[in-house]
Design a protein around this motif. Structure first.
Motif, PDB file in Angstrom:
ATOM      1  N   ASP A   1      38.255  15.898  34.832  1.00  0.00           N
ATOM      2  CA  ASP A   1      38.882  16.992  35.573  1.00  0.00           C
ATOM      3  C   ASP A   1      38.560  18.297  34.849  1.00  0.00           C
ATOM      4  N   VAL A   2      38.991  19.387  35.420  1.00  0.00           N
ATOM      5  CA  VAL A   2      38.595  20.681  34.859  1.00  0.00           C
ATOM      6  C   VAL A   2      39.160  20.885  33.449  1.00  0.00           C
ATOM      7  N   MET A   3      40.431  20.526  33.247  1.00  0.00           N
ATOM      8  CA  MET A   3      40.990  20.793  31.918  1.00  0.00           C
ATOM      9  C   MET A   3      40.344  19.923  30.836  1.00  0.00           C
TER      10      MET A   3
ATOM     11  N   HIS B   1      41.678  34.583  39.056  1.00  0.00           N
ATOM     12  CA  HIS B   1      42.751  34.424  38.082  1.00  0.00           C
ATOM     13  C   HIS B   1      43.991  33.753  38.672  1.00  0.00           C
ATOM     14  N   ASN B   2      44.417  32.698  38.021  1.00  0.00           N
ATOM     15  CA  ASN B   2      45.703  32.065  38.300  1.00  0.00           C
ATOM     16  C   ASN B   2      46.642  32.532  37.195  1.00  0.00           C
ATOM     17  N   PRO B   3      47.764  33.206  37.465  1.00  0.00           N
ATOM     18  CA  PRO B   3      48.516  33.236  38.721  1.00  0.00           C
ATOM     19  C   PRO B   3      48.389  34.507  39.561  1.00  0.00           C
TER      20      PRO B   3
ATOM     21  N   ALA C   1      34.201  29.688  31.779  1.00  0.00           N
ATOM     22  CA  ALA C   1      34.891  30.152  32.987  1.00  0.00           C
ATOM     23  C   ALA C   1      35.364  28.966  33.822  1.00  0.00           C
ATOM     24  N   ASP C   2      36.622  29.007  34.188  1.00  0.00           N
ATOM     25  CA  ASP C   2      37.226  28.006  35.084  1.00  0.00           C
ATOM     26  C   ASP C   2      37.144  28.574  36.493  1.00  0.00           C
ATOM     27  N   GLU C   3      36.364  27.915  37.375  1.00  0.00           N
ATOM     28  CA  GLU C   3      36.176  28.454  38.734  1.00  0.00           C
ATOM     29  C   GLU C   3      36.735  27.512  39.793  1.00  0.00           C
ATOM     30  N   ILE C   4      37.783  26.803  39.441  1.00  0.00           N
ATOM     31  CA  ILE C   4      38.323  25.784  40.350  1.00  0.00           C
ATOM     32  C   ILE C   4      38.863  26.386  41.649  1.00  0.00           C
ATOM     33  N   HIS C   5      39.364  27.640  41.586  1.00  0.00           N
ATOM     34  CA  HIS C   5      39.889  28.264  42.801  1.00  0.00           C
ATOM     35  C   HIS C   5      38.814  29.049  43.567  1.00  0.00           C
ATOM     36  N   GLY C   6      37.588  29.074  43.052  1.00  0.00           N
ATOM     37  CA  GLY C   6      36.526  29.886  43.667  1.00  0.00           C
ATOM     38  C   GLY C   6      36.336  29.664  45.166  1.00  0.00           C
TER      39      GLY C   6
ATOM     40  N   SER D   1      38.567  19.841  43.568  1.00  0.00           N
ATOM     41  CA  SER D   1      39.924  19.281  43.691  1.00  0.00           C
ATOM     42  C   SER D   1      40.943  20.275  44.209  1.00  0.00           C
ATOM     43  N   LYS D   2      40.812  21.553  43.858  1.00  0.00           N
ATOM     44  CA  LYS D   2      41.834  22.517  44.281  1.00  0.00           C
ATOM     45  C   LYS D   2      41.623  22.904  45.736  1.00  0.00           C
ATOM     46  N   ALA D   3      40.403  23.268  46.105  1.00  0.00           N
ATOM     47  CA  ALA D   3      40.174  23.807  47.450  1.00  0.00           C
ATOM     48  C   ALA D   3      40.304  22.739  48.530  1.00  0.00           C
TER      49      ALA D   3
HETATM   50  C1  LIG Z   1      42.985  27.529  36.989  1.00  0.00           C
HETATM   51  C2  LIG Z   1      43.181  26.035  37.032  1.00  0.00           C
HETATM   52  N1  LIG Z   1      42.395  25.252  36.287  1.00  0.00           N
HETATM   53  C3  LIG Z   1      42.535  23.916  36.295  1.00  0.00           C
HETATM   54  C4  LIG Z   1      43.497  23.302  37.070  1.00  0.00           C
HETATM   55  C5  LIG Z   1      43.651  21.833  36.997  1.00  0.00           C
HETATM   56  O1  LIG Z   1      42.482  21.207  37.366  1.00  0.00           O
HETATM   57  P1  LIG Z   1      42.209  19.710  36.978  1.00  0.00           P
HETATM   58  O2  LIG Z   1      43.295  18.893  37.638  1.00  0.00           O
HETATM   59  O3  LIG Z   1      40.850  19.442  37.541  1.00  0.00           O
HETATM   60  O4  LIG Z   1      42.258  19.635  35.486  1.00  0.00           O
HETATM   61  C6  LIG Z   1      44.329  24.076  37.875  1.00  0.00           C
HETATM   62  C7  LIG Z   1      45.355  23.447  38.689  1.00  0.00           C
HETATM   63  O5  LIG Z   1      46.163  24.058  39.311  1.00  0.00           O
HETATM   64  C8  LIG Z   1      44.155  25.478  37.857  1.00  0.00           C
HETATM   65  O6  LIG Z   1      44.923  26.276  38.607  1.00  0.00           O
END
Ligand SMILES: Cc1ncc(COP(=O)(O)O)c(C=O)c1O
Length: 383
Positions: free
Chosen positions: A94-96, A169-171, A197-202, A228-230
Motif C-alpha cells: 500500500d502507499v504507506m 494535500h490531505n487534509p 511524493a504521495d499522489e494517492i488522491h491525484g 485505492s483512494k480514487a
Molecule cells: C495522503 C494519503 N496517503 C496514503 C493513504 C493510505 O493509503 P494506503 O492505504 O495505500 O496506505 C491515505 C488514505 O487516506 C491518504 O490520504
C-alpha cells in the motif's frame, strides 16, 4: 443507460451492513464522516474482474508490470504526462508501506524528514516508524505550501534529508500548482533533499493536477501512488512506487520482499480500475463536486461560523471550527453531542488544533443529516 451516480446509490441502512472500519468503529447512532473510505460500490468493471478471478480460481500471486503500465497510460491520458516508465517502478502493499521503504532508501537512520502539517497523520507516524526525525515546514494560513518555511526546513535539515510531499494535500484538499512544485524541486535540489511524493488522491483532482515527476528538477524524486483512494479499493491492497530517471539506482536497492506485499486481487482490481474504470471515476468526481457545493450551502446555512477554504482536490473538507468556542478538539464535541464522527484536527500535527476533517464522500442525505446534527448540538449547548 442510467447516468452513473456512485455516491447516490447507497442509503444508511445498506451502509451500516458494512464491516470495514468507517462504519464499524462507532456505535450505530453515530454518522461516520471520518476515515477516507467512500460510500460507493466499486465500478462494474472491477466487480466483474474480481468475480471472474475468484470463480476461475485465479487467486495466486501477482505477476508482471500490468498495474504500472495501466498507471502510465492513465497518466498520459488524464494528465498529459508520458514520462512514467514502468521499468522504473516497483509494487508495494500500500502507499504507506511504499513510503516507509522509499524513506529507508533516501534518508539516514535518525536523519531529518520534512513534512508540511497539518498533514495526513500517518505521515508523522511513518517517519518515526522508520527511525527518522520529523522536521515541520507548516503550510501557510491559506492551506497551501509555504515555500519560505520549506526553504528554512530544508536548510536546517541539510544532509541526507527527505521531504514527504502530499500531492494533492490531505487534509486541505489543495492542488499544488506547477509553479509551486517547480519551486519545491529547485529548493530540494539546492539543499540536497530527496522528495517522496504521495499522489494517492491525484485521480480525484477535477482538473489541474500536476504529477510531481513531470516537473523539471524532480528527476531524482520518488512518487508512491495507488488506485485505492480514487476507486475505493483500500480493502484490495496494492500500490506502485515510481522512481524518477535519476532515482533508478536507489530503486534497485529496494528489497525484493517489498513486492510481496500487494495481493494478486489487489493488483488486478487496481489495473482494471485504471484501464476501464475511468467513466466511473468521472462520475465520482462529478458527484463529489455536487457534494462539495452541498456542504458549502449547508455550512453557510447551519454553521456559518465554520470556516472552510474549499480545496477542490479530494473528498476531504478541512473545517476551521475555532470560532465555535469548542476548544482544541471540536471533533470530540461533535462525536459526543451530535453523534457525528469526524477526524480530530489534533492528529494532523501543528496547525490542527480547533479543526476537524470531514469526509463528504457519502450520499447527500447523510451529509445533510450530519451538518444539521452538528448545528443542533451547538444550539442545545448555548441554550
Ligand atoms: C495522503 C494519503 N496517503 C496514503 C493513504 C493510505 O493509503 P494506503 O492505504 O495505500 O496506505 C491515505 C488514505 O487516506 C491518504 O490520504
Amino acid at each position: 443507460m442510467r447516468p452513473l451516480h456512485p455516491l447516490r446509490d447507497l442509503n444508511e441502512q445498506t451502509l451500516r451492513r458494512r464491516t470495514s472500519i468507517k462504519w464499524r468503529q462507532y456505535p450505530d447512532d453515530v454518522l461516520p464522516l471520518w476515515v477516507a473510505e467512500m460510500d460507493v460500490v466499486p465500478d462494474a468493471s472491477i466487480r466483474a474482474a474480481l468475480t471472474a478471478a475468484i470463480e476461475s480460481g485465479d487467486t495466486g500471486y501477482p505477476h508482471g508490470t500490468g498495474y504500472a503500465e495501466a498507471l502510465a497510460d492513465f497518466a498520459a491520458r488524464r494528465w498529459g504526462w508520458d514520462g512514467l516508465d514502468p521499468s522504473r517502478t516497483a509494487y508495494a502493499a500500500d502507499v504507506m508501506t511504499g513510503i516507509a521503504e522509499v524513506l529507508r532508501l533516501v534518508s539516514e537512520p535518525g536523519g531529518p524528514v520534512v513534512v508540511s502539517p497539518p498533514v495526513y497523520p500517518p505521515f508523522l507516524d511513518v517517519v518515526e516508524h522508520v527511525g527518522r526525525t520529523v522536521v515541520e515546514a507548516p503550510l501557510g494560513a491559506d492551506g497551501r505550501l509555504d515555500l519560505a518555511a520549506l526553504e528554512d526546513a530544508f536548510r536546517v535539515a541539510a544532509g541526507r534529508a527527505a521531504y514527504l510531499l502530499c500531492n494533492p494535500h490531505n487534509p486541505t484538499a489543495v492542488t499544488h500548482t506547477a509553479d509551486e512544485l517547480g519551486a519545491v524541486a529547485s529548493l530540494a535540489r539546492e539543499h540536497g533533499v530527496r522528495v517522496v511524493a504521495d499522489e494517492i488522491h491525484g485521480p480525484l483532482v477535477p482538473d489541474g493536477f500536476v504529477p510531481y515527476l513531470s516537473v523539471a528538477g524532480a528527476e531524482d524524486a520518488f512518487v508512491v501512488t495507488s488506485a485505492s483512494k480514487a476507486w475505493n479499493l483500500a480493502g484490495l491492497k496494492a500500490a506502485v512506487v515510481v522512481a524518477g530517471p535519476e532515482a533508478s539506482a536507489d530503486l534497485a536497492r529496494l528489497p525484493e520482499i517489498v513486492s510481496h506485499g500487494p495481493s494478486h486481487l489487489g493488483v488486478l482490481a487496481h489495473t482494471v480500475a485504471l484501464r476501464d474504470g475511468v467513466p466511473w471515476l468521472d462520475a465520482v468526481v462529478a458527484d463529489l463536486a455536487d457534494n462539495r457545493r452541498l456542504l458549502g450551502d449547508l455550512l453557510d446555512e447551519h454553521l456559518p461560523d465554520v470556516r472552510w477554504a474549499r480545496g477542490s482536490a479530494t473528498y476531504l473538507a478541512w473545517l476551521d471550527c475555532r470560532a465555535l468556542g469548542l476548544g482544541d478538539d471540536p471533533a470530540a464535541f461533535f462525536l459526543e453531542h451530535a453523534r457525528v464522527a469526524l477526524n480530530s484536527g489534533l492528529t494532523f500535527g501543528s496547525g490542527g488544533a480547533g479543526h476537524v476533517r470531514l469526509n463528504f464522500a457519502t450520499s447527500p442525505p447523510l451529509l445533510d443529516d450530519a451538518i444539521r446534527r452538528m448545528a443542533h448540538a451547538l444550539e442545545v449547548r448555548s441554550d
